[in-house]
Design a protein around this motif. Structure first.
Motif, PDB file in Angstrom:
ATOM      1  N   HIS A   1       0.845  -1.201   0.000  1.00 40.14           N
ATOM      2  CA  HIS A   1       0.000   0.000   0.000  1.00 40.14           C
ATOM      3  C   HIS A   1       0.883   1.255   0.000  1.00 40.14           C
ATOM      4  O   HIS A   1       0.705   2.171  -0.806  1.00 40.14           O
ATOM      5  CB  HIS A   1      -0.914  -0.042   1.235  1.00 40.14           C
ATOM      6  CG  HIS A   1      -1.867   1.113   1.305  1.00 40.14           C
ATOM      7  ND1 HIS A   1      -2.613   1.395   2.419  1.00 40.14           N
ATOM      8  CD2 HIS A   1      -2.175   2.071   0.410  1.00 40.14           C
ATOM      9  CE1 HIS A   1      -3.340   2.475   2.197  1.00 40.14           C
ATOM     10  NE2 HIS A   1      -3.098   2.902   0.980  1.00 40.14           N
TER      11      HIS A   1
ATOM     12  N   TYR B   1      -8.126   5.316 -11.084  1.00 37.92           N
ATOM     13  CA  TYR B   1      -7.517   6.596 -11.469  1.00 37.92           C
ATOM     14  C   TYR B   1      -8.437   7.262 -12.482  1.00 37.92           C
ATOM     15  O   TYR B   1      -8.809   6.638 -13.481  1.00 37.92           O
ATOM     16  CB  TYR B   1      -6.135   6.324 -12.061  1.00 37.92           C
ATOM     17  CG  TYR B   1      -5.453   7.509 -12.692  1.00 37.92           C
ATOM     18  CD1 TYR B   1      -5.112   8.639 -11.937  1.00 37.92           C
ATOM     19  CD2 TYR B   1      -5.133   7.505 -14.042  1.00 37.92           C
ATOM     20  CE1 TYR B   1      -4.473   9.712 -12.518  1.00 37.92           C
ATOM     21  CE2 TYR B   1      -4.482   8.575 -14.641  1.00 37.92           C
ATOM     22  CZ  TYR B   1      -4.156   9.690 -13.866  1.00 37.92           C
ATOM     23  OH  TYR B   1      -3.525  10.752 -14.447  1.00 37.92           O
TER      24      TYR B   1
ATOM     25  N   PRO C   1      -2.042  11.582  -2.101  1.00 30.94           N
ATOM     26  CA  PRO C   1      -2.870  10.522  -1.533  1.00 30.94           C
ATOM     27  C   PRO C   1      -4.324  10.966  -1.494  1.00 30.94           C
ATOM     28  O   PRO C   1      -4.614  12.155  -1.329  1.00 30.94           O
ATOM     29  CB  PRO C   1      -2.320  10.354  -0.114  1.00 30.94           C
ATOM     30  CG  PRO C   1      -0.968  10.941  -0.144  1.00 30.94           C
ATOM     31  CD  PRO C   1      -0.988  12.001  -1.194  1.00 30.94           C
ATOM     32  N   PRO C   2      -5.229  10.036  -1.652  1.00 30.50           N
ATOM     33  CA  PRO C   2      -6.627  10.402  -1.872  1.00 30.50           C
ATOM     34  C   PRO C   2      -7.293  11.001  -0.636  1.00 30.50           C
ATOM     35  O   PRO C   2      -7.328  10.388   0.403  1.00 30.50           O
ATOM     36  CB  PRO C   2      -7.283   9.067  -2.217  1.00 30.50           C
ATOM     37  CG  PRO C   2      -6.393   8.038  -1.613  1.00 30.50           C
ATOM     38  CD  PRO C   2      -5.021   8.593  -1.634  1.00 30.50           C
ATOM     39  N   ASP C   3      -7.736  12.246  -0.760  1.00 26.89           N
ATOM     40  CA  ASP C   3      -8.651  12.737   0.253  1.00 26.89           C
ATOM     41  C   ASP C   3      -9.998  13.029  -0.407  1.00 26.89           C
ATOM     42  O   ASP C   3     -11.006  13.199   0.216  1.00 26.89           O
ATOM     43  CB  ASP C   3      -8.101  13.961   0.978  1.00 26.89           C
ATOM     44  CG  ASP C   3      -7.494  14.956   0.027  1.00 26.89           C
ATOM     45  OD1 ASP C   3      -6.385  15.420   0.297  1.00 26.89           O
ATOM     46  OD2 ASP C   3      -8.109  15.251  -1.019  1.00 26.89           O
ATOM     47  N   ASP C   4      -9.977  13.099  -1.714  1.00 27.62           N
ATOM     48  CA  ASP C   4     -11.256  13.020  -2.425  1.00 27.62           C
ATOM     49  C   ASP C   4     -11.052  12.062  -3.592  1.00 27.62           C
ATOM     50  O   ASP C   4      -9.995  11.460  -3.711  1.00 27.62           O
ATOM     51  CB  ASP C   4     -11.710  14.409  -2.914  1.00 27.62           C
ATOM     52  CG  ASP C   4     -10.687  15.021  -3.833  1.00 27.62           C
ATOM     53  OD1 ASP C   4     -10.131  14.285  -4.686  1.00 27.62           O
ATOM     54  OD2 ASP C   4     -10.418  16.232  -3.726  1.00 27.62           O
ATOM     55  N   ASN C   5     -11.980  11.875  -4.448  1.00 26.85           N
ATOM     56  CA  ASN C   5     -11.880  10.858  -5.487  1.00 26.85           C
ATOM     57  C   ASN C   5     -11.479  11.434  -6.844  1.00 26.85           C
ATOM     58  O   ASN C   5     -11.735  10.832  -7.871  1.00 26.85           O
ATOM     59  CB  ASN C   5     -13.216  10.119  -5.619  1.00 26.85           C
ATOM     60  CG  ASN C   5     -13.429   9.235  -4.401  1.00 26.85           C
ATOM     61  OD1 ASN C   5     -12.513   9.058  -3.599  1.00 26.85           O
ATOM     62  ND2 ASN C   5     -14.623   8.701  -4.269  1.00 26.85           N
TER      63      ASN C   5
ATOM     64  N   TYR D   1      -6.755   9.539  -7.552  1.00 33.80           N
ATOM     65  CA  TYR D   1      -6.805   8.071  -7.509  1.00 33.80           C
ATOM     66  C   TYR D   1      -7.259   7.648  -6.123  1.00 33.80           C
ATOM     67  O   TYR D   1      -7.138   8.404  -5.164  1.00 33.80           O
ATOM     68  CB  TYR D   1      -5.444   7.478  -7.823  1.00 33.80           C
ATOM     69  CG  TYR D   1      -4.492   7.456  -6.664  1.00 33.80           C
ATOM     70  CD1 TYR D   1      -4.376   6.306  -5.857  1.00 33.80           C
ATOM     71  CD2 TYR D   1      -3.716   8.565  -6.335  1.00 33.80           C
ATOM     72  CE1 TYR D   1      -3.511   6.294  -4.769  1.00 33.80           C
ATOM     73  CE2 TYR D   1      -2.853   8.548  -5.268  1.00 33.80           C
ATOM     74  CZ  TYR D   1      -2.755   7.425  -4.480  1.00 33.80           C
ATOM     75  OH  TYR D   1      -1.906   7.392  -3.419  1.00 33.80           O
ATOM     76  N   TYR D   2      -7.768   6.472  -6.031  1.00 32.00           N
ATOM     77  CA  TYR D   2      -8.114   5.921  -4.719  1.00 32.00           C
ATOM     78  C   TYR D   2      -8.165   4.403  -4.801  1.00 32.00           C
ATOM     79  O   TYR D   2      -8.183   3.836  -5.899  1.00 32.00           O
ATOM     80  CB  TYR D   2      -9.442   6.486  -4.205  1.00 32.00           C
ATOM     81  CG  TYR D   2     -10.655   6.135  -5.025  1.00 32.00           C
ATOM     82  CD1 TYR D   2     -11.495   5.077  -4.644  1.00 32.00           C
ATOM     83  CD2 TYR D   2     -10.984   6.856  -6.179  1.00 32.00           C
ATOM     84  CE1 TYR D   2     -12.611   4.760  -5.403  1.00 32.00           C
ATOM     85  CE2 TYR D   2     -12.087   6.538  -6.931  1.00 32.00           C
ATOM     86  CZ  TYR D   2     -12.908   5.495  -6.544  1.00 32.00           C
ATOM     87  OH  TYR D   2     -13.998   5.171  -7.291  1.00 32.00           O
TER      88      TYR D   2
ATOM     89  N   VAL E   1       1.276   4.318  -2.805  1.00 37.36           N
ATOM     90  CA  VAL E   1       1.176   5.742  -2.468  1.00 37.36           C
ATOM     91  C   VAL E   1       2.448   6.469  -2.898  1.00 37.36           C
ATOM     92  O   VAL E   1       2.403   7.561  -3.459  1.00 37.36           O
ATOM     93  CB  VAL E   1       0.913   5.913  -0.950  1.00 37.36           C
ATOM     94  CG1 VAL E   1       1.000   7.382  -0.556  1.00 37.36           C
ATOM     95  CG2 VAL E   1      -0.453   5.335  -0.591  1.00 37.36           C
TER      96      VAL E   1
ATOM     97  N   LYS F   1     -10.176   0.994  -3.934  1.00 37.62           N
ATOM     98  CA  LYS F   1     -11.562   0.615  -3.729  1.00 37.62           C
ATOM     99  C   LYS F   1     -11.598  -0.892  -3.451  1.00 37.62           C
ATOM    100  O   LYS F   1     -11.073  -1.677  -4.250  1.00 37.62           O
ATOM    101  CB  LYS F   1     -12.335   0.920  -5.017  1.00 37.62           C
ATOM    102  CG  LYS F   1     -13.802   0.594  -4.956  1.00 37.62           C
ATOM    103  CD  LYS F   1     -14.425   1.000  -6.291  1.00 37.62           C
ATOM    104  CE  LYS F   1     -15.671   0.187  -6.575  1.00 37.62           C
ATOM    105  NZ  LYS F   1     -16.106   0.301  -7.948  1.00 37.62           N
TER     106      LYS F   1
END
Lengths: 492, 601
Positions: free
Chosen positions: B524, B565, B538-542, B545-546, B528, B548
């Motif tokens: 992980h 992405y 790093p994802p704090d919204d979409n 990238y995030y 990142v 899932k």
């Protein structure tokens, strides 16, 4: 404690003759003394010499008799001085074992008379020599050899090797041992102690601590250096990320006849899915068909019936020259709109052969390819560029052998003199692309293409000393080897 | 490249000179053939029988010589010796000619129309008054064998039959008949066979069984008869015993049946030109008329020379060395090409080249140009090229652009190594089992290409992910100290209908961690980190990238996630499923991620 005693003693005396005596004199445990001596010797405070001594120690039985007296003496004392004692009573008094040994020894010593019902003394007084001897041995005193033999035979004593040392001052003798620090610490810096501390001598013969690191694969290290060499020579990288190719681009476009052995299923991986190509540039296909069947552009052609089905068959490309053909075709298409531009192209990528696998051959490997497309190129230019390229790989002694290749004419095998092997080694293939390949594409008539190719694996194997290609490429590679490979200095 | 085995002493006799091995190797090198191996007849026998006997010292030395695949004239001692003699100015170029005989007395071969469905062409010729000795007889047999293996493509395109003409009676017929109606005693047999029985009989014949497929399934078999219905041969399988040639044979009838007429003519020409030197009238060949049922008739062999006009400037311009016309014609003569200078109006000399029937490899003036360069010496060209610094600027662009995908891949590889991961390089080729079942995946036939002719199950498909190769690497390195951290950047192959060939490459990055625990947090963290160096936070919204949560069969449920992405799945990650680990024989837990990196370009 032992260390101070030893160093202190040696400050005033020349030597310690026997560590055992020294220990008992100073009330020290000898084992502890030995450990200290070993350490002091290691740091050269003292010089120690081994002493080995055979000594005798009491067995458990021997220890018992040293305390309570020998069985014969006990037996003697159990007999009343006057009269005597019945055998049975004496046995009960002493116990069966003691009675048995006592009887035998006392009789041997002629201390008692066992003749009748009564056991009687034959002498008035006895000395228990066995007990005395055992006590002497226990104290480490020297005992007559004949006595030793007897006691040993009675299993009252056993031999023991005693190890000790004699010592004198060593070259680095000091009355007190210095303290060494193993490393410089934060505390030392803060306290300023580092000024008073001597640092432990570092072992420069050790390997140091293994470094945690990432590593690149040796084949890719060599590949990268080769890319750099090509770029330095002004070559542009071709996009070779297409492993699936049609027979047309892999063979037909290169004027490789359809009956050519390389097109056999013994050499080429043909695809069942997707089995055929869906589109080819039709007008170009027509020109390729013609040049195979009946020639043109000054050629006789191969004079056979060219089959479109054969050209449509999909395969895994057998060489990156399939991509070169596409690039040259595109370059020719460009000339319809604008003037011809010369090009230097290269690629290093995977190719596939349906061949038997052995120590030097795999079903897939990397092909290095370079080509120049320009007006009026000559065989001399090809040799010139090969000399430039291979010199950068450390191969400046080259010679060329005429060879055959369906899409190049002239074709030359490249040999380099290998100093280590003491002979000429084939290092690649080269040639000028045939007009039957270039002209149907639509390139101007005076444009020639010179090209060469070699495998990436072979020079890498020679460079890194691999004998088996599977040790270099594929999943059987030892990760330990990837981690210890040196950098690639090609082109430096 | 074909290899020809010839007796050294006989070769040197034919060359009129004895060479040391080194001298001979040099000669071969400059001419473009290669002394591949030096052995003896007995050594070959010993090798075949796996014997360890010592050589007795006076065995005949055999040279195995590798020749170019398009030089059929070099497939026998006679051809090699002649080519080298001419190259060494020891012999004139021979002129082959067809004997001048009247149409009436010429042998005839009548072709029946049925042959067109199975093997439509035949060409023939006669060698008259031949004197064989043991060596030349063997060479004659060997040449047929070499031609069959090479240009004849294992007899599929052309098959050669040679016969003692004195045992036969012309005219001949070339027919195609049902197998059950063909009866004859085949070569090396004593009894009569029916053709269909013969095919059955040869199924256990190691040498012949590989040719049976060529006609096996045809309702009619090609067959040649003489006027007394004696079978000459059942091409491309076997000749008849009746007309078998022997050491004492004086007149040899040669027939070549074919599916490719051009190659049949080349094969016939090679046979007759090479062995006409043993004929009473040297280099003269007796023709045979081949008459088709439509009345068209042809006379073979066709020994006409092919004339080519090549300009001097083309030759010197392509080689890059100034040469005069006289020099060029001299050089061409050494390569068996008769050449003459002819003047032209534009100040450029023309060279008229006569390509003899032995040189079917010469198709274009570029082949002539190559022969000039060979005779001049590639290594002399080299000296000039290096001295004059050829090719310093030709084809050079003013300003170059890198190939983005390759540069980007290189940078990512460096970043991965900087993260402490070790690069591996696994195979593209794998089995369908590796690619699917071993990973707990089902093959829904929509992703992987399928190879039609793999030699082994390891080559059934091209990988659709980097995972099988990476897991195999771990399985092979079980003893390596843990944790193991490896990565690979490479192409996978996917079916793709939008591409001309129906498939496309995709550039992937994958990494694996293997230790006492699966360590998904390491993988992980690596995802990142890679995203960070690519420039994605790093994802704090979409929006970038995030990760899932996903349900891929190759990973353990609950500890796996897709990498998304710009709203599209570009990768997978997770703890490798224990069943998958088991299948790859990996005793330690592993975590893994893989993603498409071309989408970041």
């Amino acid at each position: 404690m032992a260390e101070e005693a030893i160093l202190g003693y040696l400050a005033k005396n020349e030597e310690i003759g026997d560590s055992g005596d020294f220990a008992s004199k100073h009330g020290l445990n000898h084992d502890e003394v030995v450990n200290v001596i070993k350490s002091l010797h290691g740091f050269r405070y003292v010089e120690a010499q081994d002493i080995k001594r055979e000594s005798w120690v009491l067995t458990n039985e021997g220890k018992l008799y040293a305390d309570t007296g020998s069985p014969e003496a006990q037996l003697f004392l159990a007999i009343p001085p006057e009269g005597g004692i019945p055998r049975e009573e004496l046995q009960i008094k002493l116990g069966p074992l003691l009675f048995k040994i006592g009887c035998a020894q006392a009789a041997k010593n002629r201390w008692v008379d066992m003749g009748g019902q009564q056991v009687t003394r034959r002498v008035q007084h006895v000395d228990d020599r066995v007990k005395d001897l055992l006590l002497k041995i226990k104290e480490g005193q020297v005992v007559d050899q004949d006595d030793i033999k007897v006691l040993k035979a009675r299993k009252l004593i056993v031999p023991q090797t005693w190890n000790g040392y004699s010592l004198k001052k060593g070259p680095d003798y000091a009355p007190q041992r210095k303290k060494f620090a193993a490393d410089l610490t934060r505390e030392m810096l803060q306290s300023g102690d580092w000024k008073n501390v001597e640092f432990k001598e570092y072992n420069f013969n050790a390997k140091g601590q293994p470094i945690e690191a990432g590593h690149l694969h040796p084949l890719n290290k060599v590949r990268h250096q080769l890319r750099m060499i090509f770029l330095q020579m002004g070559f542009e990288e071709m996009p070779t990320d297409r492993y699936v190719e049609s027979s047309f681009w892999n063979f037909d476009a290169l004027f490789q006849p359809q009956q050519h052995p390389a097109r056999d299923s013994h050499d080429t991986f043909y695809l069942k899915v997707p089995s055929t190509t869906k589109e080819l540039p039709e007008d170009y296909v027509e020109r390729v068909k013609c040049v195979h069947e009946s020639g043109g552009y000054g050629s006789r052609g191969y004079e056979y019936d060219w089959s479109r089905e054969e050209a449509n068959k999909n395969l895994l490309r057998t060489h990156t020259t399939a991509v070169s053909a596409r690039m040259l075709y595109n370059l020719a298409q460009d000339t319809l709109k604008k003037p011809f531009t010369p090009k230097r192209y290269f690629s290093i990528d995977r190719v596939f052969r349906n061949e038997a696998v052995d120590r030097t051959h795999l079903a897939e490997f990397h092909q290095i390819e370079g080509l120049i497309c320009d007006r009026g190129l000559t065989l001399g230019d090809l040799i010139g560029v090969l000399h430039d390229f291979f010199s950068r790989l450390g191969m400046s002694k080259l010679r060329f052998k005429p060879a055959y290749n369906p899409y190049t004419e002239p074709s030359m095998e490249i040999f380099s003199y290998h100093e280590g092997f003491g002979k000429w080694v084939e290092v690649g293939n080269s040639g000028m692309f045939r007009p039957e390949m270039l002209l149907p594409m639509g390139l101007p008539e005076d444009v020639r293409v010179i090209a060469w190719g070699l495998s990436l694996e072979r020079p890498t194997m020679i460079m890194y000393g691999y004998n088996n290609i599977r040790d270099l490429f594929g999943h059987k590679v030892d990760l330990g080897l990837i981690k210890t490979n040196p950098i690639c200095r090609l082109g430096l | 490249m074909p290899t020809v085995s010839i007796g050294r002493d006989r070769l040197f006799e034919a060359l009129g000179k004895t060479y040391t091995q080194e001298e001979f190797e040099e000669l071969c090198f400059s001419f473009g053939i290669e002394l591949d191996d030096v052995t003896t007849e007995k050594a070959i026998m010993r090798k075949e029988k796996h014997l360890d006997e010592e050589s007795d010292g006076d065995e005949e030395v055999i040279y195995k010589i590798e020749v170019p695949a398009n030089r059929y004239d070099l497939l026998c001692l006679e051809g090699i010796a002649q080519a080298l003699r001419i190259f060494n100015w020891q012999q004139e170029i021979p002129t082959y000619k067809v004997a001048n005989i009247s149409p009436k007395s010429m042998l005839k071969m009548h072709v029946k129309p049925e042959t067109s469905s199975i093997r439509p062409y035949v060409v023939c010729a006669v060698l008259r008054g031949v004197t064989f000795d043991a060596a030349s007889y063997n060479s004659f047999i060997d040449l047929q064998d070499k031609l069959h293996q090479n240009i004849c493509r294992r007899r599929t395109l052309v098959a050669i039959g040679t016969h003692d003409l004195d045992t036969l009676h012309g005219p001949f017929t070339y027919e195609a008949l049902p197998p059950s109606s063909i009866n004859f005693v085949p070569l090396k047999q004593e009894k009569n066979f029916r053709a269909d029985e013969l095919m059955e009989f040869y199924k256990s014949d190691l040498k012949l069984k590989k040719f049976l497929h060529i006609i096996e399934n045809s309702p009619v078999f090609p067959v040649l008869y003489d006027s007394t219905r004696t079978v000459l041969s059942l091409p491309p399988i076997i000749n008849g015993a009746h007309s078998a040639i022997k050491l004492e044979t004086k007149n040899v009838f040669i027939e070549c049946t074919a599916t490719d007429l051009t190659k049949a003519k080349i094969v016939l020409n090679t046979m007759v030109t090479m062995f006409s030197e043993y004929c009473e009238r040297k280099f003269e060949i007796e023709p045979v008329e081949v008459i088709y049922s439509d009345g068209k008739s042809y006379i073979y062999p066709d020994l006409s020379v092919y004339n080519m006009e090549v300009s001097l400037s083309y030759i010197t311009g392509a080689i890059g060395v100034p040469l005069k016309a006289d020099e060029v014609t001299g050089l061409l003569n050494r390569m068996q090409l008769r050449a003459e200078k002819s003047l032209s109006d534009d100040n450029d000399s023309k060279i008229t080249v006569s390509v003899p029937p032995t040189r079917s490899d010469v198709l274009h003036p570029c082949d002539v140009m190559e022969d000039v360069a060979i005779a001049y010496g590639f290594n002399r060209v080299k000296d000039i090229a290096i001295a004059k610094g050829y090719n310093i600027s030709k084809g050079r662009a003013v300003s170059l652009k890198p190939l983005r995908l390759e540069e980007f891949s290189h940078i990512i590889r460096l970043e991965m190594a900087m993260c402490g991961f070790t690069e591996v390089l696994s195979f593209i080729l794998c089995s369908l089992n590796d690619n699917f079942a071993m990973l707990n995946r089902e093959d829904d036939k929509s992703t992987a290409v399928i190879i039609g002719n793999p030699r082994s199950s390891e080559n059934e498909t091209a990988r659709t992910s980097l995972m099988p190769g990476i897991l195999k690497t771990i399985g092979q390195n079980k003893a390596h100290p843990k944790p193991i951290k490896i990565f690979e950047v490479g192409d996978i192959v996917l079916l793709d209908n939008t591409k001309d060939v129906g498939a496309t490459n995709s550039r992937h990055l994958a990494a694996l961690y293997c230790g006492a625990t699966a360590g998904y947090e390491v993988i992980h963290g690596l995802v990142v980190r890679i995203m960070q160096v690519i420039g994605l936070v790093p994802p704090d919204d979409n929006t970038t990238y995030y990760l899932k949560p996903s349900e891929e069969p190759e990973f353990l449920l609950g500890t796996q996630a897709s990498i998304i992405y710009k709203g599209k799945q570009i990768g997978t990650s997770g703890i490798v499923h224990p069943e998958v680990l088991n299948k790859f024989d990996i005793p330690d837990p592993c975590s893994y991620f893989e993603l498409d990196i071309a989408c970041f370009l």
